[in-house]
Design an enzyme around this catalytic site. Structure first.
Site, PDB file in Angstrom:
ATOM      1  CG  ASP A 188      48.066  12.886  82.077  1.00  0.00           C
ATOM      2  OD1 ASP A 188      47.455  13.966  81.900  1.00  0.00           O
ATOM      3  OD2 ASP A 188      49.240  12.715  81.712  1.00  0.00           O
ATOM      4  CG  HIS A 189      48.776  15.563  85.008  1.00  0.00           C
ATOM      5  ND1 HIS A 189      48.895  16.748  84.323  1.00  0.00           N
ATOM      6  CD2 HIS A 189      49.528  14.655  84.330  1.00  0.00           C
ATOM      7  CE1 HIS A 189      49.701  16.568  83.290  1.00  0.00           C
ATOM      8  NE2 HIS A 189      50.089  15.307  83.249  1.00  0.00           N
TER       9      HIS A 189
ATOM     10  CG  ASP B 249      57.939   6.789  76.201  1.00  0.00           C
ATOM     11  OD1 ASP B 249      57.396   7.415  77.133  1.00  0.00           O
ATOM     12  OD2 ASP B 249      59.165   6.880  75.953  1.00  0.00           O
TER      13      ASP B 249
ATOM     14  CG  ASP C 217      51.908  17.502  79.709  1.00  0.00           C
ATOM     15  OD1 ASP C 217      51.481  17.925  80.794  1.00  0.00           O
ATOM     16  OD2 ASP C 217      53.089  17.122  79.555  1.00  0.00           O
TER      17      ASP C 217
ATOM     18  CG  ASN D 237      56.286  11.367  84.417  1.00  0.00           C
ATOM     19  OD1 ASN D 237      55.317  10.610  84.352  1.00  0.00           O
ATOM     20  ND2 ASN D 237      56.200  12.661  84.184  1.00  0.00           N
TER      21      ASN D 237
ATOM     22  CB  THR E 174      52.492  11.930  82.147  1.00  0.00           C
ATOM     23  OG1 THR E 174      52.266  13.318  81.922  1.00  0.00           O
ATOM     24  CG2 THR E 174      52.042  11.131  80.937  1.00  0.00           C
TER      25      THR E 174
HETATM   26 ZN    ZN Z   1      50.653  14.299  81.677  1.00  0.00          ZN
HETATM   27 ZN    ZN Z   2      53.167  17.475  82.097  1.00  0.00          ZN
END
Ligand code: ZN
Ligand code: ZN
Length: 554
Positions: free
Chosen positions: A360-361, A170, A313, A108, A87
């Site tokens: 984002d993926h 966030d 997600d 992350n 993310t």
């Molecule tokens: Zn993500």
């Molecule tokens: Zn995830």
């Protein structure tokens, strides 16, 4: 007479030359050189795989995904060009037009080898929470090295064009909005259920955020989660109750309905909303409040609104990409998009804004499920690997703990020890690479020396190279076999360079964009340069992508 003919020929000549310089149509700088939408809206859907557009197509209404696809430009072969596909890196890459090797958000969380501690991509001990006393408010984009397209818009407009970032997570709010944002807001669940920010942006919440927080909106979503349509019509997903789903504490099975009011105490209070489609509804509610509260898209300077839908997600991690819960959250997200578009049409005006939607993926099918249908897949345990590796090295060199850390599929050396030894870092990298390849589920290994001296074009190797940051990354990078993950046996995750993680939707829509679609391969890092080119503003300072000119009206 001869002189007369010469003059005549010259006249023709200049007339012809002139005709070439002046096209038939008149040059329109607003359309030909740049577009000035009043607002750019970036929508990132967390963990959205491209096939969610096609798989659930027959269930979507006309005003959400179908509207974006039919009136906008749909890039059907768009991919992440790096690992890890997480993310933080995802949101940073969409908005900076660069991969983690350049923008520095390599995970992350990652192991900071200089400080010898884990860091979280947006945590910032130097700022204060705003709107809460909780540590959850201490966030900023300070670890992002390059600018976002929204930063470039701020610079270009002498800070008149506003930027507001919004997401339950966030990192989904902070990284897109960039360094110069007016504000980024994220949701703090637990016992509070409020949208918060940090002193990086402001010292107190604006009035519209305070009124939103006291409006009781979050409480209104503590209600049962039932399916939007009859569950029997959800034929594009697996059976509702199965062995591949995590579920909620306090509920014995993973079947609908889920009573959030009853389950909230055992599932993080208001945080339970995040793991249901209502988290996306709350995000739309707040985005609409921001459009009003900040008067976005009202003057002649282009504003930026970055919205990330995070619930998709959380639900994918809990229930897996093949679940009824995933199908339900996408059918409901379709309605959220319709609501957002309708609001933008009313407040900013149809044709006055440009929107893009991406993710984002992607996400992997639950390997435990794939095993039941004979697709190669599985699980890998990194904790055991660290012990094995240190034991192997101890046998070879008289040193303890030469491997200091293993995280994000990377091995970090203990340089305090390595530098005292006779062996070079290169030799050690090679030894470890050979050792690792003995493991069944480790598919490929890349060493720091290789990554610093090679330029790869093959897909998986290039994703490793693009994700490798000389300063922040480790010394050996491992690639697991496809559909092998380091995760629980329930739910889906992501992070690899395989197509299920890299293939992401990308649709541009609105001002300056023509309808159409393409199967030409595009990359996530192309998004920010495309928006820059559309607006006629500088590219983000580290951008490596290219503007996707095929989506432009002119
Ligand atoms: Zn993500
Ligand atoms: Zn995830």
């Amino acid at each position: 007479m001869k002189y007369y003919i010469q003059v005549l020929l010259l006249t023709f000549y200049f007339a012809a030359a002139n005709a070439q310089e002046t096209p038939n149509r008149s040059f329109d700088q607003e359309k030909d050189l740049y577009a000035t939408p009043k607002l750019v809206v970036g929508v990132v859907v967390d963990q959205m795989r491209y096939d969610y557009i096609t798989r659930f197509w027959n269930h979507y209404g006309d005003e959400g995904f179908k509207k974006l696809v039919s009136e906008g430009f749909n890039l059907r072969n768009n991919h992440f060009n790096y690992v890890p596909t997480y993310t933080g890196p995802g949101h940073a890459s969409v908005y900076t037009g660069a991969a983690p090797g350049t923008h520095g958000i390599i995970g992350n969380n990652w192991y900071n080898k200089f400080e010898k501690e884990y860091v979280y991509c947006v945590e910032d001990a130097s700022v204060e929470p705003v709107g809460t006393m909780d540590e959850a408010g201490k966030m900023s984009p300070h670890r992002l090295i390059t600018t976002t397209v929204a930063d470039e818009n701020r610079l270009h407009t002498q800070m008149r064009g506003k930027t507001i970032g919004i997401a339950l997570k966030d990192r989904g709010a902070v990284l897109p909005a960039g360094h110069s944002a007016n504000a980024a807001y994220w949701f703090h669940g637990k016992g509070e259920g409020k949208w918060i920010t940090s002193s990086f942006y402001t010292n107190q919440l604006p009035g519209w955020v305070k009124s939103f927080n006291s409006s009781g909106k979050a409480d209104s979503y503590l209600k049962p989660w039932t399916t939007l349509a009859n569950i029997d019509s959800y034929i594009e997903s697996g059976v509702d109750i199965n062995d591949f789903e995590g579920g909620f504490s306090g509920k014995a099975d993973t079947g609908f309905p889920y009573d959030l009011q009853a389950l909230k105490h055992q599932n993080g209070g208001y945080d339970i909303i995040k793991v249901t489609p209502y988290g996306n509804s709350l995000t739309t509610d707040f985005a609409i409040a921001a459009i009003d509260g900040e008067q976005l898209g009202k003057d002649n300077d282009t504003d930026f609104l970055t919205v990330s839908y995070s619930s998709t997600d959380y639900i994918g991690h809990n229930f897996g990409v093949n679940s009824k819960e995933i199908q339900d959250v996408y059918l409901r997200l379709d309605l959220e998009l319709a609501r957002l578009l309708k609001n933008l049409d009313e407040k900013v005006g149809k044709g006055n804004y440009t929107l893009f939607l991406t993710s984002d993926h992607g996400g992997v099918h639950v390997p435990a499920y794939l095993e039941t249908v004979n697709i190669p897949s599985g699980y890998f345990e990194f904790d055991e690997l660290k012990n094995d590796l240190n034991n192997f090295l101890k046998g070879k060199y008289p040193k303890e703990n030469l491997v200091e850390n293993i995280s994000n599929n990377q091995i970090f050396f203990n340089y305090d020890e390595v530098l005292k030894m006779d062996v070079s870092s290169e030799e050690l990298q090679q030894e470890i690479a050979h050792f690792l390849l003995q493991y069944d589920k480790i598919n490929r290994v890349f060493t720091r020396s290789q990554l610093q001296s090679s330029s790869y074009s093959e897909k998986i190797a290039s994703t490793v190279e693009n994700g490798f940051n000389q300063k922040r990354s480790g010394d050996v990078v491992m690639v697991l076999e496809p559909s092998v993950i380091s995760y629980s046996r329930t739910g889906s995750t992501h992070g690899s360079g395989n197509n299920y993680d890299t293939h992401a939707p990308l649709i541009f829509y609105g001002k300056g964009i023509k309808p159409g679609n393409s199967l030409e391969r595009t990359e996530i890092v192309d998004i920010a340069p495309t928006i820059s080119a559309l607006l006629g503003i500088p590219f983000p300072n580290g951008a490596t992508g290219r503007p996707l000119h095929m989506v432009f009206e002119k």
